[in-house]
Write a protein that holds these residues in place. Structure first.
Motif, PDB file in Angstrom:
ATOM      1  N   PRO A  73     -61.466  -3.798 -32.265  1.00 34.39           N
ATOM      2  CA  PRO A  73     -61.422  -3.472 -30.840  1.00 34.39           C
ATOM      3  C   PRO A  73     -60.436  -2.323 -30.581  1.00 34.39           C
ATOM      4  N   PRO A  74     -60.640  -1.579 -29.488  1.00 31.28           N
ATOM      5  CA  PRO A  74     -59.736  -0.474 -29.163  1.00 31.28           C
ATOM      6  C   PRO A  74     -58.299  -0.968 -28.980  1.00 31.28           C
ATOM      7  N   ALA A  75     -57.365  -0.179 -29.489  1.00 32.12           N
ATOM      8  CA  ALA A  75     -55.943  -0.481 -29.339  1.00 32.12           C
ATOM      9  C   ALA A  75     -55.170   0.787 -29.657  1.00 32.12           C
ATOM     10  N   ARG A  76     -54.127   1.011 -28.917  1.00 33.41           N
ATOM     11  CA  ARG A  76     -53.279   2.183 -29.132  1.00 33.41           C
ATOM     12  C   ARG A  76     -52.285   1.939 -30.264  1.00 33.41           C
ATOM     13  N   ILE A  77     -51.630   0.756 -30.230  1.00 30.76           N
ATOM     14  CA  ILE A  77     -50.640   0.402 -31.247  1.00 30.76           C
ATOM     15  C   ILE A  77     -51.109  -0.868 -31.964  1.00 30.76           C
ATOM     16  N   VAL A  78     -51.203  -0.777 -33.291  1.00 33.03           N
ATOM     17  CA  VAL A  78     -51.678  -1.899 -34.105  1.00 33.03           C
ATOM     18  C   VAL A  78     -50.547  -2.404 -34.993  1.00 33.03           C
ATOM     19  N   ALA A  79     -50.303  -3.702 -34.933  1.00 30.07           N
ATOM     20  CA  ALA A  79     -49.317  -4.336 -35.804  1.00 30.07           C
ATOM     21  C   ALA A  79     -50.014  -4.804 -37.077  1.00 30.07           C
ATOM     22  N   LEU A  80     -49.503  -4.356 -38.196  1.00 30.51           N
ATOM     23  CA  LEU A  80     -49.965  -4.819 -39.502  1.00 30.51           C
ATOM     24  C   LEU A  80     -48.919  -5.780 -40.048  1.00 30.51           C
ATOM     25  N   TYR A  81     -48.981  -6.075 -41.330  1.00 28.22           N
ATOM     26  CA  TYR A  81     -47.950  -6.831 -42.029  1.00 28.22           C
ATOM     27  C   TYR A  81     -47.918  -6.289 -43.440  1.00 28.22           C
ATOM     28  N   ARG A  82     -46.837  -6.495 -44.136  1.00 25.14           N
ATOM     29  CA  ARG A  82     -46.743  -6.119 -45.550  1.00 25.14           C
ATOM     30  C   ARG A  82     -47.107  -7.352 -46.351  1.00 25.14           C
ATOM     31  N   ALA A  83     -48.173  -7.246 -47.132  1.00 27.30           N
ATOM     32  CA  ALA A  83     -48.694  -8.396 -47.871  1.00 27.30           C
ATOM     33  C   ALA A  83     -47.678  -8.929 -48.877  1.00 27.30           C
ATOM     34  N   MET A  84     -47.637 -10.243 -48.944  1.00 26.87           N
ATOM     35  CA  MET A  84     -46.792 -10.929 -49.919  1.00 26.87           C
ATOM     36  C   MET A  84     -47.687 -11.917 -50.664  1.00 26.87           C
ATOM     37  N   GLY A  85     -47.458 -12.044 -51.960  1.00 27.35           N
ATOM     38  CA  GLY A  85     -48.260 -12.978 -52.747  1.00 27.35           C
ATOM     39  C   GLY A  85     -49.726 -12.572 -52.720  1.00 27.35           C
ATOM     40  N   SER A  86     -50.582 -13.524 -52.412  1.00 33.48           N
ATOM     41  CA  SER A  86     -52.028 -13.277 -52.438  1.00 33.48           C
ATOM     42  C   SER A  86     -52.606 -12.875 -51.080  1.00 33.48           C
ATOM     43  N   GLU A  87     -51.749 -12.577 -50.092  1.00 39.40           N
ATOM     44  CA  GLU A  87     -52.255 -12.113 -48.795  1.00 39.40           C
ATOM     45  C   GLU A  87     -53.059 -10.829 -48.998  1.00 39.40           C
ATOM     46  N   LEU A  88     -54.095 -10.641 -48.194  1.00 38.21           N
ATOM     47  CA  LEU A  88     -54.912  -9.434 -48.279  1.00 38.21           C
ATOM     48  C   LEU A  88     -54.033  -8.227 -47.968  1.00 38.21           C
ATOM     49  N   ASP A  89     -54.000  -7.272 -48.889  1.00 38.96           N
ATOM     50  CA  ASP A  89     -53.130  -6.109 -48.775  1.00 38.96           C
ATOM     51  C   ASP A  89     -53.575  -5.197 -47.633  1.00 38.96           C
ATOM     52  N   THR A  90     -52.609  -4.632 -46.911  1.00 39.38           N
ATOM     53  CA  THR A  90     -52.915  -3.800 -45.741  1.00 39.38           C
ATOM     54  C   THR A  90     -52.771  -2.297 -45.993  1.00 39.38           C
ATOM     55  N   ASP A  91     -52.459  -1.879 -47.223  1.00 41.02           N
ATOM     56  CA  ASP A  91     -52.224  -0.451 -47.485  1.00 41.02           C
ATOM     57  C   ASP A  91     -53.414   0.431 -47.103  1.00 41.02           C
ATOM     58  N   ALA A  92     -54.608   0.094 -47.590  1.00 44.16           N
ATOM     59  CA  ALA A  92     -55.796   0.904 -47.288  1.00 44.16           C
ATOM     60  C   ALA A  92     -56.120   0.851 -45.797  1.00 44.16           C
ATOM     61  N   LEU A  93     -55.931  -0.304 -45.179  1.00 47.82           N
ATOM     62  CA  LEU A  93     -56.197  -0.436 -43.744  1.00 47.82           C
ATOM     63  C   LEU A  93     -55.227   0.420 -42.934  1.00 47.82           C
ATOM     64  N   ALA A  94     -53.970   0.462 -43.335  1.00 44.84           N
ATOM     65  CA  ALA A  94     -52.979   1.289 -42.626  1.00 44.84           C
ATOM     66  C   ALA A  94     -53.426   2.747 -42.619  1.00 44.84           C
ATOM     67  N   LYS A  95     -53.860   3.239 -43.761  1.00 46.11           N
ATOM     68  CA  LYS A  95     -54.311   4.633 -43.853  1.00 46.11           C
ATOM     69  C   LYS A  95     -55.558   4.860 -43.002  1.00 46.11           C
TER      70      LYS A  95
END
Length: 182
Positions: free
Chosen positions: A38-60
């Motif tokens: 959905p549209p959003a100006r500011i998106v909060a991600l998280y830094r993956a720890m352990g087996s959490e789905l990594d957000t690096d590619a999504l951040a880019k």
């Protein structure tokens, strides 16, 4: 916490670990669906720890479509999280919960969309988190922010039994795409 919820978390952690090992490219495929959020100006991600789905590619991918990014910061363990502006490559330090977070000099921002890690989700937007309550406290303080899970498709579960403090998600982004909940 009930024994049932403890057992459910333990089983969900083991499943997520198996999913992460079986599909190391899932996070890249999920990032391919960034435009479907959905549209959003500011998106909060998280830094993956352990087996959490990594957000690096999504951040880019989010940066490429003009979204500003931030990360959650636990300042006090029993309080809602704050969010600090962040861009890939900027330095991080551990917050009060031991999670990587932007430095205190970073601007405090108010995200329109909060992506959250999880252990399990259901088709109604129910979310099983790690059990610390950080995201539920934060969601309660920010009712207007869109709440989106970021997970492996295989983490979808039968309807979860939610407690009074559990706050439902608006949708989930997986390697198979974005799904909005009703």
């Amino acid at each position: 916490m009930s024994q049932d919820k403890h057992e459910r978390r333990s089983a969900a952690r083991a499943l997520r670990k198996r999913l992460a090992e079986a599909d190391p490219m899932a996070s890249s495929r999920a990032a391919d669906h960034a435009r479907d959020l959905p549209p959003a100006r500011i998106v909060a991600l998280y830094r993956a720890m352990g087996s959490e789905l990594d957000t690096d590619a999504l951040a880019k991918a989010l940066e490429a479509v003009g979204r500003r990014l931030c990360l959650p910061v636990v300042v006090q363990r029993d309080a809602p999280m704050q969010f600090r502006a962040w861009a890939p490559g900027e330095p991080l330090e551990l917050d009060a919960a031991g999670c990587p977070a932007p430095l205190p000099l970073a601007e405090i921002v108010d995200p329109d969309l909060i992506l959250t890690p999880l252990l399990a989700f259901d088709r109604f937007g129910g979310r099983l988190g790690q059990g610390g309550g950080y995201y539920d406290r934060t969601f309660a303080e920010r009712p207007d922010a869109l709440r989106i899970g970021f997970a492996y498709a295989g983490q979808k579960a039968e309807p979860l039994r939610l407690e009074a403090h559990d706050i439902r998600l608006h949708g989930v982004l997986t390697e198979n795409g974005y799904t909005a909940f009703e």
